[in-house]
Every structure is written in structure tokens, then in C-alpha cells.
Write an enzyme that holds these catalytic residues in place. Structure first.
Site, PDB file in Angstrom:
ATOM      1  N   LYS A   1      46.079 -28.908   3.706  1.00  0.00           N
ATOM      2  CA  LYS A   1      46.439 -30.320   3.524  1.00  0.00           C
ATOM      3  C   LYS A   1      47.878 -30.446   3.024  1.00  0.00           C
ATOM      4  CE  LYS A   1      42.493 -32.021   4.833  1.00  0.00           C
ATOM      5  NZ  LYS A   1      42.404 -32.573   6.196  1.00  0.00           N
TER       6      LYS A   1
ATOM      7  N   TYR B   1      41.797 -24.224   2.137  1.00  0.00           N
ATOM      8  CA  TYR B   1      41.563 -25.580   2.656  1.00  0.00           C
ATOM      9  C   TYR B   1      42.595 -26.541   2.075  1.00  0.00           C
ATOM     10  CZ  TYR B   1      39.839 -30.308   2.990  1.00  0.00           C
ATOM     11  OH  TYR B   1      39.775 -31.659   3.200  1.00  0.00           O
TER      12      TYR B   1
ATOM     13  N   SER C   1      43.823 -35.507   1.313  1.00  0.00           N
ATOM     14  CA  SER C   1      42.731 -35.425   0.342  1.00  0.00           C
ATOM     15  C   SER C   1      43.278 -35.430  -1.081  1.00  0.00           C
ATOM     16  CB  SER C   1      41.971 -34.116   0.591  1.00  0.00           C
ATOM     17  OG  SER C   1      41.098 -33.844  -0.483  1.00  0.00           O
TER      18      SER C   1
END
Ligand code: NAD
Ligand code: UDP
Length: 346
Positions: A151, A147, A123
Site C-alpha cells: 500500500k 501487505y 488502508s
């Protein structure tokens, strides 16, 4: 056969369509935490054949071992994960377990089975607060929430794995803001409860489910003061995955890290206008406080994707809004039965 984890979700389902239409056989594994089984039949309706489907969790070691034994899997596209930024700050351990442990379990199963081609959903969140725009792949990485941290960690795990033994073909794809839906209107994004992402929220104002949109700040250092993002049509994103898979297949080994965006930023006000044209209705809005943690602007440098993959996004704002609206304005009574919790998803 290509294994798609999270294949009944938003991006995975559109990628399944593109892969099947390109002639690949697809096997989907999804625990249906954030999607519906019906997506499989919708993919079947679009492509003429349903992908194989296993309802299950990527953290299930024996399920995965069996799956790699009984199917001839050549590559894995890994979409399965939790993606709500706000929720990740409240239940970080669940995020680390699902996203990081889930990826490790999946990679171990691949390694045991001798499958070494892996396409990962990363992302633009890994760039943190942009120090310069457009964002190139060498921009420093950082995370401000669990979150985003998952990643970063998974990107690093993939790099270690690539360096640990020859033969791995890994693509780390950094998505910008995926929006829109398949032009059939049969699959799309199904946010649970009150959506905090811009496009699904605008869509629900257009359908009458929400009274008005709150614009989170109009005093940013951007042309009209509202936040600017690089919105990319989910079908372009899906094509990007197919191209990345083909790129991997053509290499003896590779660790590819690339942006998937359009290179064009649009403001919140521009998005509202474009959506109004697509749905033929005014979108009511008011200006509200800035959302904590938001950045002013973010868009991709797309040079590297063009150079390495020969891929670029073709669809514009008009198609993003028209296709998104076709999906949002379908009979969605089933979707409304879902929970009411609201989290900002990446
Ligand atoms: P989504 O929630 O629609 O799809 C993810 C799917 O994974 C869901 O169907 C869910 O049920 C499934 N899943 C979650 N945990 C699982 C597990 N442990 N085992 C099996 N299935 C599991 O999300 P999406 O928008 O399609 O995103 C796909 C991927 O792309 C995610 O990894 C996400 O972090 C990443 N991503 C998304 C965006 C975005 O804005 N949508 C942006 C950047 C990156
Ligand atoms: N935004 C907004 N109102 C909303 C949701 C989002 O004004 O109800 C703005 C947000 O501040 C940002 C842009 O729309 O400038 C895109 O937000 P989204 O959450 O979709 O994506 P992200 O911020 O994660 O890139």
C-alpha cells in the site's frame, strides 16, 4: 463507463451497486481468486442490471490493452489485490507481484489509453502504530508487513505519476475497518476458511460455525482493555468512492489522499454486545493472548474527508451488525465449500 478491478470482491461489489444506482455504467474485471462469479448476478438483482464482467487478471497486459480499446472507460476504481496480512509474510513475492506489479500494469494500460482518473484502495495500515489519535492524513506512514508495504509503495507510485505529467486525477482512499453488507443480504464479505477479522469471526460464532471467539488481549490501554477500531459500514465506504470519483471529475487534476472512516472507535467487547443485539443470541468468547503485531487503538480523523468531499459516514454500529448478520445468516452452504486456510486480512 467505470472500470472496477476486483469488482466481485467485498468492497468493489458494494461500490458497483452504488455506482450503477447513480446511473454509471460499470465494467468489472476480476480473476475470481477471492470471490465468486455469482456476485455479478447478485448486483444485477439489486440494481436491475448486471454490470459487464471480464474474468481476468490485471497483470495481463494484452487483456487490459484490448479492454481499454473496446470499452469507453472514463475512470478506474482499483480494488483488485491480495489483502491477508499473515499470508503476505509467507509469500511476499506473490504479494509484490499481484499488488504492486498489478497496479503498474493497470496504470500503464490507462496511460496508453489516455485514461487518467484513478481511485485507489489504500488502508489505515499505512499509519503503522499510531503516534497520536485520531489519525490525520499527515500522520507518518510505515509498514510492518509486506501487505502494508504494497500500500505504501502504490501510494508513492501514484504520487510520482501525478507529478510526472498533467491531467492525472487520483484519489488515494485510506479505509479503516469495513464491515457490514448490503441491506438486501445479497452481497457481503466471504472470508475463506477461518476468519481472523473480528466481525466475520463473530458472525460465524452466531451461526454456530465456530464455538467461541478468542478476544486477543484485554490488557490494552483502552477503556475496557480490548482493542479499539474504527468500523465503517461498507455501504458508507461505497458512497465515499462515488463521492471521490465525482470530486476527481470536477478537477482539472488532483492528488487526493483521504481517510474513509467514521471517526468513532469501538472496542471488541462493544462489538460483541452490538452483534448480540442484532442476531438475538449470545456470542461465546474467552480472553486469549494478544495477537502479535496488533495495535491498541486506531480511529480516523474525518475532518479532511468532510471538508474536501462533503462526505461522512451515516450508518452506525446497529446497521453494521444488522446488515452483516442478514448476510451471514443466509443459506451459505456454497461458501462453506471453500478452503480451510486461515489468514488475517486487513
Ligand atoms: P476482496 O478480496 O474481497 O476483493 C478483492 C478482489 O480482487 C477479489 O475479488 C479478488 O479475486 C480480486 N483480485 C485479486 N488479485 C487480482 C488480480 N491480480 N487480478 C484481478 N482480480 C484480482 O477484498 P476487499 O476487502 O474487497 O478489498 C478491496 C481492496 O481494499 C484491496 O485492495 C484491499 O487491500 C483494500 N482494503 C481492504 C480492507 C478490508 O478490511 N477489507 C481495508 C483496507 C483496504
Ligand atoms: N480481534 C479479536 N479476536 C479475533 C479477531 C480480532 O479479539 O478473532 C480483535 C483484534 O485484536 C483487534 C480487533 O478485534 O483489536 C479488530 O481486528 P481485525 O483483525 O478485524 O482488524 P485489524 O486489527 O486489522 O484492524
Amino acid at each position: 463507463m467505470i472500470l472496477i478491478t476486483g469488482g466481485t470482491g467485498f468492497i468493489g461489489s458494494h461500490t458497483a451497486v452504488v455506482l450503477q444506482q447513480a446511473g454509471y455504467d460499470v465494467l468489472v474485471i476480476d480473476n475470481l481468486h477471492n470471490s465468486e462469479r455469482e456476485v455479478i448476478s447478485a448486483i444485477g438483482q439489486i440494481t436491475g442490471r448486471e454490470p459487464a464482467f471480464i474474468e481476468g487478471d490485471i497483470r495481463d497486459v494484452s487483456l487490459l490493452a484490448g479492454l481499454f480499446k473496446t470499452h469507453h472507460i472514463q475512470a478506474v476504481m482499483h480494488f483488485a489485490g491480495l489483502k491477508a496480512v499473515g499470508e503476505s509474510t509467507q509469500i511476499p513475492l506473490t504479494y509484490y507481484d499481484n499488488n504492486i506489479q498489478g497496479s503498474i500494469t493497470l496504470l500503464q494500460a490507462m496511460r496508453n489509453a489516455g485514461v487518467r482518473t484513478f481511485v485507489f484502495s489504500s488502508s489505515a495500515t499505512v499509519y503503522g502504530d499510531p503516534q497520536r489519535l485520531p489519525l490525520t492524513e499527515d500522520h507518518p506512514r510505515s509498514a510492518t508487513n509486506p501487505y502494508g508495504y504494497t500500500k505504501l509503495v502504490i501510494e508513492d507510485i501514484l504520487e510520482s505519476l501525478y507529478r510526472s505529467e498533467p491531467g492525472w486525477k487520483i484519489a488515494r482512499l485510506r479505509y479503516f475497518n469495513p464491515v457490514g453488507a448490503h441491506p438486501s443480504g445479497l452481497i457481503g464479505e466471504s472470508p475463506q476458511g477461518i476468519p481472523n477479522n473480528l466481525m466475520p469471526f463473530i458472525a460465524q460464532v452466531a451461526t454456530g460455525q465456530r464455538k467461541q471467539l478468542n478476544i486477543f488481549g484485554n490488557d490494552y490501554d483502552t477503556p475496557d482493555g480490548t482493542g479499539v477500531r474504527d468500523y465503517i459500514h461498507v455501504m458508507d465506504l461505497a458512497e465515499g468512492h462515488k463521492t471521490a470519483l465525482e470530486y476527481c471529475n470536477a478537477q482539472a487534476q488532483t492528488l487526493l489522499t483521504t481517510n474513509l472512516g467514521t471517526g468513532q472507535g469501538y472496542s471488541v467487547l462493544e462489538m460483541i454486545q452490538a452483534y448480540e443485539q442484532a442476531c438475538g443470541k449470545p456470542i461465546a468468547y474467552q480472553v486469549a493472548e494478544r495477537r502479535p503485531g496488533d495495535i491498541a487503538a486506531c480511529w480516523a480523523d474525518t475532518t479532511y474527508a468532510k471538508q474536501t468531499l462533503g462526505w461522512k459516514a451515516d450508518l452506525g454500529l446497529k446497521e453494521m451488525c444488522q446488515d452483516g448478520w442478514r448476510w451471514a445468516s443466509r443459506d451459505n452452504t456454497g461458501q462453506q465449500k471453500r478452503g480451510q486456510d486461515s489468514f488475517n486480512t486487513d
